[in-house]
Scaffold this active site. Structure first.
Site, short mmCIF file in Angstrom:
data_model
loop_
_atom_site.label_atom_id
_atom_site.label_comp_id
_atom_site.label_asym_id
_atom_site.label_seq_id
_atom_site.Cartn_x
_atom_site.Cartn_y
_atom_site.Cartn_z
N GLU A 40 -33.64 -27.49 12.73
CA GLU A 40 -34.38 -26.84 11.67
C GLU A 40 -34.77 -27.88 10.62
O GLU A 40 -34.04 -28.84 10.38
CB GLU A 40 -33.50 -25.75 11.03
CG GLU A 40 -34.20 -24.95 9.94
CD GLU A 40 -33.29 -23.90 9.32
OE1 GLU A 40 -33.82 -22.87 8.87
OE2 GLU A 40 -32.06 -24.11 9.29
N LYS A 112 -38.86 -17.44 11.90
CA LYS A 112 -37.47 -17.09 11.61
C LYS A 112 -37.36 -15.68 11.03
O LYS A 112 -38.02 -15.34 10.04
CB LYS A 112 -36.89 -18.12 10.64
CG LYS A 112 -35.40 -17.97 10.36
CD LYS A 112 -34.94 -19.10 9.43
CE LYS A 112 -33.45 -19.06 9.16
NZ LYS A 112 -33.03 -20.16 8.27
N CYS A 154 -31.11 -21.09 13.04
CA CYS A 154 -30.02 -21.22 12.08
C CYS A 154 -29.32 -19.92 11.73
O CYS A 154 -28.52 -19.42 12.51
CB CYS A 154 -30.53 -21.94 10.83
SG CYS A 154 -29.20 -22.65 9.80
#
Length: 273
Positions: A40, A112, A154
């Site tokens: 990321e 995301k 993440c």
């Protein structure tokens, strides 16, 4: 088939990060096909204005041009962990994972879903990704020679229902590019990743940031590749580097046949349309 994770110590400057990535790509295994995951924020770890300045439209821009070139040059499937991408009529951006094939073509992308709006007992203390980013709405599984690639980023790893859905949609390898903080990473990084591998009977490739970064941030490192049974196949320490492991699709098939948990599941994950 090789699975590879690159661990970086990215800063706010793309040119600095580009040089670091280029050096690590020289250390890739020789075998092909090869799947390479960047962490990321591989292009920028900085302040909100840095992400806004670097942001590109999906499919266009100098950072994505470089990613295409690397995919072609090294003959790899390259998954660019997350890049800020523009959102129409918004100052905030998406944080987007992009998948390039060895021909340099953008195969698919994922915005995301879960934004890191939390308080952490570290030097920074307060994280509010929603100040800079807009959450996505869709899941993404990408067909590839390695099997289905389930995309995530993440903080997503704390939401097991996402990974169960990716598995139901055909994921064989779950990709987790991250900038996990040192505090949360030391406590939860490996247990969460092993749980996602075991419960979904998938490989995990997790590429993390490491060390100190612009903006008073410190990340955990310990990028890792995990087998569907939960075995750690390769793990990096706290410095930038490259880890690799050989994919064994027959192991995945054997585990799923001998313990068919997906067939036994009686509750489907709650998911907003």
């Amino acid at each position: 088939m090789q699975l590879v994770a690159l661990q970086l110590n990215a800063q706010a400057d793309w040119l600095h990060n580009r040089a670091q990535i280029a050096a690590l790509l020289q250390r890739l295994p020789l075998e092909r096909p090869c799947l390479v995951l960047l962490p990321e924020n591989f292009a920028c770890m900085g302040a909100p204005r840095d992400y806004q300045q670097l942001a590109e439209s999906v499919g266009d821009g100098p950072v994505q041009h470089q990613l295409r070139e690397w995919a072609r040059e090294f003959d790899i499937w390259l998954v660019a962990g997350s890049l800020p991408t523009r959102v129409p009529d918004e100052l905030r951006t998406h944080t987007t994972s992009l998948v390039f094939n060895p021909q340099g073509e953008l195969v698919d992308f994922y915005h995301k879903l879960h934004l890191f709006d939390v308080d952490v007992a570290d030097a920074r203390g307060r994280y509010r990704e929603s100040d800079s980013f807009v959450p996505g709405n869709d899941t993404c599984v990408v067909p590839s020679p390695f099997g289905g690639l389930g995309l995530s980023i993440c903080y997503d790893v704390r939401f097991p229902e996402l990974y169960r859905l990716l598995r139901q949609q055909g994921a064989d390898i779950l990709l987790v590019p991250a900038a996990f903080t040192k505090v949360t990473g030391q406590a939860h990084w490996l247990p969460l990743l092993q749980a996602r591998a075991i419960e979904n009977q998938c490989y995990i490739v997790a590429a993390n940031q490491c060390g100190s970064h612009d903006g008073n941030r410190e990340t955990w490192g310990h990028s890792v590749i995990i087998a569907p049974w939960g075995d750690v196949l390769a793990q990096q320490g706290t410095q930038p580097g490259v880890i690799a492991a050989t994919l064994d699709p027959q192991q995945t098939e054997h585990i799923r046949k001998s313990m068919p948990v997906q067939l036994h599941a009686r509750l489907t994950p709650a998911w907003r349309e």
